[in-house]
Design a protein around this motif. Structure first.
Motif, short mmCIF file in Angstrom:
data_model
loop_
_atom_site.label_atom_id
_atom_site.label_comp_id
_atom_site.label_asym_id
_atom_site.label_seq_id
_atom_site.Cartn_x
_atom_site.Cartn_y
_atom_site.Cartn_z
N LEU A 61 2.71 7.50 4.07
CA LEU A 61 2.41 6.07 4.13
C LEU A 61 3.36 5.36 3.17
CD1 LEU A 61 -1.52 6.25 3.97
CD2 LEU A 61 -0.11 5.91 6.02
N PRO A 62 4.61 5.14 3.59
CA PRO A 62 5.61 4.58 2.68
C PRO A 62 5.43 3.07 2.50
CG PRO A 62 6.57 4.95 4.84
CD PRO A 62 5.14 5.41 4.92
N LEU A 63 5.38 2.65 1.23
CA LEU A 63 5.28 1.23 0.94
C LEU A 63 6.51 0.51 1.50
CD1 LEU A 63 4.02 1.44 -2.74
CD2 LEU A 63 2.68 0.84 -0.72
N ALA A 64 6.27 -0.68 2.05
CA ALA A 64 7.37 -1.41 2.69
C ALA A 64 7.47 -2.80 2.09
CB ALA A 64 7.13 -1.50 4.19
N LYS A 65 8.65 -3.11 1.55
CA LYS A 65 8.87 -4.47 1.03
C LYS A 65 9.10 -5.41 2.20
CE LYS A 65 13.87 -4.27 0.84
NZ LYS A 65 15.10 -4.36 0.10
N SER A 66 8.93 -6.69 1.93
CA SER A 66 9.28 -7.67 2.95
C SER A 66 10.79 -7.83 2.96
CB SER A 66 8.62 -9.00 2.62
OG SER A 66 9.23 -10.03 3.36
N GLY A 77 9.51 2.47 -0.15
CA GLY A 77 9.69 3.85 0.29
C GLY A 77 8.79 4.85 -0.40
N GLN A 78 8.21 4.47 -1.56
CA GLN A 78 7.29 5.40 -2.21
C GLN A 78 5.96 5.42 -1.46
OE1 GLN A 78 6.86 4.44 -6.36
NE2 GLN A 78 9.06 4.17 -6.66
N GLN A 79 5.14 6.45 -1.75
CA GLN A 79 3.87 6.59 -1.06
C GLN A 79 2.84 5.60 -1.60
OE1 GLN A 79 3.12 8.71 1.67
NE2 GLN A 79 5.35 8.63 1.57
N LEU A 80 1.96 5.11 -0.71
CA LEU A 80 0.83 4.30 -1.13
C LEU A 80 -0.07 5.16 -2.01
CD1 LEU A 80 -1.17 1.87 -0.95
CD2 LEU A 80 -2.07 2.93 1.12
N PRO A 81 -0.23 4.82 -3.30
CA PRO A 81 -1.06 5.66 -4.18
C PRO A 81 -2.50 5.72 -3.67
CG PRO A 81 0.22 4.07 -5.46
CD PRO A 81 0.35 3.68 -4.03
N ASP A 82 -3.11 6.93 -3.78
CA ASP A 82 -4.48 7.10 -3.31
C ASP A 82 -5.44 6.17 -4.03
OD1 ASP A 82 -3.93 8.89 -1.40
OD2 ASP A 82 -4.40 10.68 -2.60
N GLU A 83 -5.17 5.96 -5.36
CA GLU A 83 -6.12 5.14 -6.12
C GLU A 83 -6.04 3.67 -5.68
OE1 GLU A 83 -3.65 6.84 -7.35
OE2 GLU A 83 -2.55 5.78 -8.93
#
Lengths: 483, 482
Positions: free
Chosen positions: A113-118, A90-96
């Motif tokens: 762009l929320p990170l998604a776990k499997s 749910g956190q954002q994909l870091p720009d770096e």
């Protein structure tokens, strides 16, 4: 009549053998093959031995079965286990981490762009301790036969250029496919079947496939892949029409050959010869195809292995079984396609169905080849055209999340013919960038050719004034994964 | 720009003039003094200009010697002989001119009597000695000069051993006996030297030493090149010899330079092992500690690995045609050797006397053979046992059983044996236990018993593939013959 035809026609007075000597395509002694003066010149130069006559080096893989998973299977739900994604769900994909990676038009407009776990569980299997998800219960049992590459990289982000790149070595259409190059270079090990056969699963759909993916490009058209139909009769019209018996057929073919030969005398066009060779092949296939494709002699335990689907012609499982039968008959390049891996949304449901249709048969094929002693010199490849993003395309929900195209990393596996089992390459904890042992598509091609006995820099074809090759001006053999 | 050296380098051009002119003078003079014909006055002119050109060569040679780069003692001997040539040239000119002067005068003054027989004795001794000396000094000067440009070994490099012995050079190295096992390998001579010779020696040899490095013998390797740490015994990573061959190939210090073919991965690994093992020289391999992986590298470098194919000539076109006519798909394993991959399983043609004749004509060339579905008589199996180079044998569903399979026990290079779906029984374990090279054995669908499979598995290194389907199951998977 164009200029080329005029020049060819006016040269027709020369002896046929002189013409053959000048032609790039027939005996293929182009500069690259002539340059290898230290070679023992292969004594076998018939059409079945390809332009090389014999491989550059002893082939570890006499044949290849390429299980192409079209659409781009998610590496994050299959082979590339990323616990960090669960922590940062749910956190954002870091720009770096993104590092300026261009996104497709489908998710570039997203404000988030929320990170998604499997949502699927991973466990370690085998001596290699490879992580495999619960979606692949059969594949997980054979991990010690597989070389799982988690560090594949491509240049293209959309289906057409990506799949074209993987199949032909170039993202723009028009180059010969891998199987066509293999046929051109190495010829055939069975004069009664085409050396390059293609099967598309009937129980799949999605992004379109097109014949140029198994096309010959600028190579003589005899090298194009022959596609089997996904139904009861893989090749139609094998039987003689009513009222025509075999001797009629033979007579007709005899006259037909003479007509074509007259055309060839006039035009000196190699395509006429390709066409004749295809007619001759078709005649031989009247006997060889029913023998190869009739599954009625397979015992029950075989269907137990491949799954019930294998009894339904045209399914992925049936095609895998057919691939084994073609491998037994020395077909050099067998290419399967299974579509539908393009889960932009509702990924869990979609990928579950995909795996259900392919997992058992893929694993069964490897196991079956192994017990028959064929895996020793048959290379099996499983993989798609790119990976998928670690962030959700669209809204991030338990069942509704999706993943967009991602060229930066994806996972494939290879097994058999000269490959060292294990896990190769590594991505960062986000599953976004490769941090160790990148395998670019060109490197994959170079390695594949190496296993087939071809030095990828030495198999070339001169077209429009330059010498082309599968790996263009790139490619390094990945020696770490060779047995 | 150095005008002095520009002029000096014309030494290399000018030196050829005295060689030609003075040699001509000496030979002509000798010819005249022993022959009947009269000595022409022109010879005086030839001697004179020969001596002048020798003087010119001397001056230019002295100028050239002022530049760096030549060993002092080499210059000394060449210079001494060179000056002698010029001096003797002038001596000859002056003495011969005097010795024949009366003749010339007499002849000149008494032309009417020219037909009179010559009374004066010719100066045979003087001419012989001086001309001989002149020729000797000419050749000596030339030889020592050439030694300075081509190197001292140039002349005798290809000389017979007798000549080398006379000239004070060691005899040619004897060819090393062919290596058939790691136990025979002398570390430097058999393993290291051939690699260096193959990949490095074109730039680092006795006469040409880029970076002042010579890799042609052990003393020179220890001495090293411009950098003193060419070889740090026991520490490959500190040794330039190893560092330079492991850089990125595009690095400008990567060796071999200029895009010459690099060392293979196996060769690089062996260099590393060698340095770390203390750079042994005359030891035999068994006496040097070696990891199993290093042994594999060494086998690969020496062409001893089971995967490697020793060179063998290709079969003839007629032999290939005979095999194809017998129903085989005939393939050459690769372009560099003549080993064959034969496959009868496609045509499933019955084996006849012609088949056997075609096979026995090429029996040494057969590396892989596929006789699946074939009906094999005892005679056919006996023929198979003569294929000494055979590595892979496929007999799936072939008619092979306990009565015929024993023939295969002589196949000492066989690596892969597949009898899937055939009628062999437990007697096959007696056969394969005698096969030293066997790695893979496929027994599914045969009449072997599971107990014996398991017993053999524990007793041997061979990978056995056996799944206990009932043999009826496996047999029915045989696809029908044509």
């Amino acid at each position: 009549m164009n200029r080329r035809q005029f020049i060819k026609g006016s040269a027709a007075g020369l002896s046929a053998s002189a013409m053959l000597g000048l032609s790039n395509s027939v005996n293929g002694m182009n500069a690259s093959t002539l340059a290898q003066a230290k070679d023992l010149s292969p004594i076998l130069s018939g059409p079945n031995n390809g332009v090389l006559g014999a491989p550059h080096l002893p082939a570890k893989a006499k044949r290849v079965i390429y299980l192409f998973q079209s659409g781009g299977p998610s590496q994050l739900e299959t082979f590339d286990y990323k616990p960090t994604l669960a922590k940062r769900h749910g956190q954002q994909l870091p720009d770096e981490v993104r590092g300026g990676q261009v996104l497709t038009g489908m998710s570039a407009q997203q404000s988030s762009l929320p990170l998604a776990k499997s949502v699927f569980d991973f466990k370690q299997y085998g001596e290699s301790g490879a992580w495999v998800s619960e979606l692949l219960p059969h594949t997980s049992k054979i991990v010690d036969d597989l070389c799982i590459i988690r560090s594949m990289k491509t240049d293209a982000i959309n289906h057409d250029p990506a799949i074209t790149f993987l199949q032909t070595g170039f993202p723009i259409a028009g180059r010969p496919s891998i199987g066509a190059w293999s046929s051109y270079g190495l010829g055939s090990d069975n004069p009664n079947l085409p050396p390059f056969i293609v099967m598309v699963s009937a129980n799949s759909g999605g992004q379109p496939l097109y014949a140029r993916l198994w096309g010959n490009g600028f190579l003589p058209s005899i090298h194009q892949g022959v596609q089997f139909r996904g139904g009861k009769d893989p090749v139609l019209y094998l039987n003689n029409p009513p009222g025509v018996d075999s001797s009629n057929r033979k007579q007709m073919m005899e006259h037909f050959r003479r007509l074509q030969d007259l055309q060839y005398q006039q035009w000196q066009d190699e395509e006429i010869r390709s066409r004749m060779a295809q007619y001759d092949m078709a005649e031989r296939m009247q006997a060889s195809i029913p023998d190869a494709t009739d599954l009625s002699d397979e015992p029950d335990w075989v269907f137990d292995m491949y799954g019930e689907d294998a009894k339904t012609p045209g399914t992925y499982a049936a095609n895998c079984l057919l691939a084994r039968r073609l491998a037994e008959r020395n077909v050099k390049f067998i290419q399967l396609y299974h579509q539908g891996w393009d889960q932009h949304d509702w990924l869990p449901g979609g990928i579950t169905k995909q795996c259900k249709n392919t997992d058992q048969a893929s694993a069964a094929l490897v196991t079956d080849l192994k017990q028959r002693g064929l895996l020793d010199d048959t290379l099996v490849i499983w993989g798609g055209e790119f990976g998928r993003t670690n962030y959700s395309q669209g809204k991030l929900t338990e069942q509704g999340y999706g993943r967009d195209h991602h060229p930066g990393c994806f996972s494939i596996w290879m097994a058999g013919g000269g490959i060292k089992p294990g896990v190769y390459g590594e991505t960062d904890e986000f599953g976004y960038n490769i941090v160790k042992n990148e395998v670019h598509v060109h490197d994959f091609h170079a390695t594949l050719f190496h296993l087939m006995g071809i030095e990828h820099e030495k198999l070339t074809y001169k077209y429009q004034g330059r010498r082309f090759r599968l790996t263009d001006v790139h490619g390094h053999v990945i020696k770490d994964i060779l047995a | 720009m150095d005008l002095f050296q520009f002029v000096a380098r014309f030494h290399v051009l000018v030196l050829h003039l005295p060689i030609g002119i003075l040699m001509l003078a000496a030979l002509l003079e000798t010819h005249m003094v022993f022959g009947k014909s009269k000595r022409p006055y022109l010879l005086n002119v030839i001697w004179f200009w020969g001596a002048i050109s020798a003087t010119g060569a001397c001056v230019l040679g002295w100028m050239l010697s002022q530049a760096d780069g030549y060993a002092a003692d080499a210059i000394f001997i060449h210079r001494s002989f060179g000056i002698s040539v010029a001096v003797i040239g002038f001596v000859c000119w002056w003495l011969f001119k005097r010795a024949y002067a009366e003749d010339d005068v007499t002849q000149g003054q008494s032309r009417p009597h020219a037909s009179q027989p010559q009374k004066n004795a010719k100066p045979k001794l003087l001419v012989s000695v001086l001309s001989g000396a002149q020729l000797f000094f000419l050749f000596a000067t030339g030889h020592y000069g050439a030694n300075m440009t081509h190197g001292e070994t140039y002349l005798v490099e290809h000389a017979p051993n007798l000549v080398r012995a006379v000239a004070g050079f060691p005899p040619h190295k004897a060819a090393r006996p062919p290596i058939t096992s790691l136990d025979d390998v002398v570390v430097y001579d058999d393993l290291i030297a051939p690699m260096l010779e193959q990949r490095c020696a074109s730039c680092h040899n006795d006469s040409k030493q880029k970076g002042k490095l010579n890799l042609a013998n052990m003393e020179a390797i220890v001495k090293g090149g411009t950098s003193s740490n060419t070889l740090v015994i026991g520490d490959a990573d500190a040794s330039e010899l190893y560092k330079r061959i492991t850089l990125n190939p595009s690095h400008k210090e990567f060796m071999p330079a200029e895009g010459k073919p690099p060392l293979s991965d196996d060769q690089v690994a062996i260099i590393k092992w060698w340095i770390n093992a203390g750079a042994p020289v005359n030891e035999r391999l068994p006496s040097v500690a070696m990891e199993k992986s290093d042994k594999v590298f060494a086998m690969n470098v020496l062409g001893l690995s089971p995967e490697a194919f020793p060179a063998i000539p290709a079969i003839t076109l007629e032999q290939a045609n005979a095999l194809e006519n017998a129903g085989f798909v005939v393939k050459q394993i690769d372009r560099t050797n003549g080993y064959l991959d034969l496959d009868l399983s496609i045509s499933r043609r019955p084996i006849t006397a012609e088949t056997r004749a075609a096979l026995s004509a090429v029996s040494q060339n057969i590396a892989y053979v596929n006789l699946s579905y074939a009906t094999l008589s005892a005679q056919d199996m006996a023929l198979l046992s003569t294929f000494t180079g055979l590595k892979r044998l496929r007999l799936e569903h072939a008619s092979v059983d306990a009565n015929t399979v024993f023939e295969l026990s002589t196949l000492e290079n066989l690596r892969y044996l597949n009898v899937f779906g055939s009628s062999v029984d437990d007697s096959i374990f007696d056969v394969v236990s005698n096969m030293p090279a066997l790695e893979q054995l496929y027994l599914t669908g045969t009449n072997v018993t599971e107990d014996n499979v398991n017993a053999f598995k524990t007793a041997s290194q061979v990978n056995i593939y056996y799944v206990a389907y009932t043999s009826a199951d496996a047999k029915s998977s045989a696809h029908g013959t044509e």
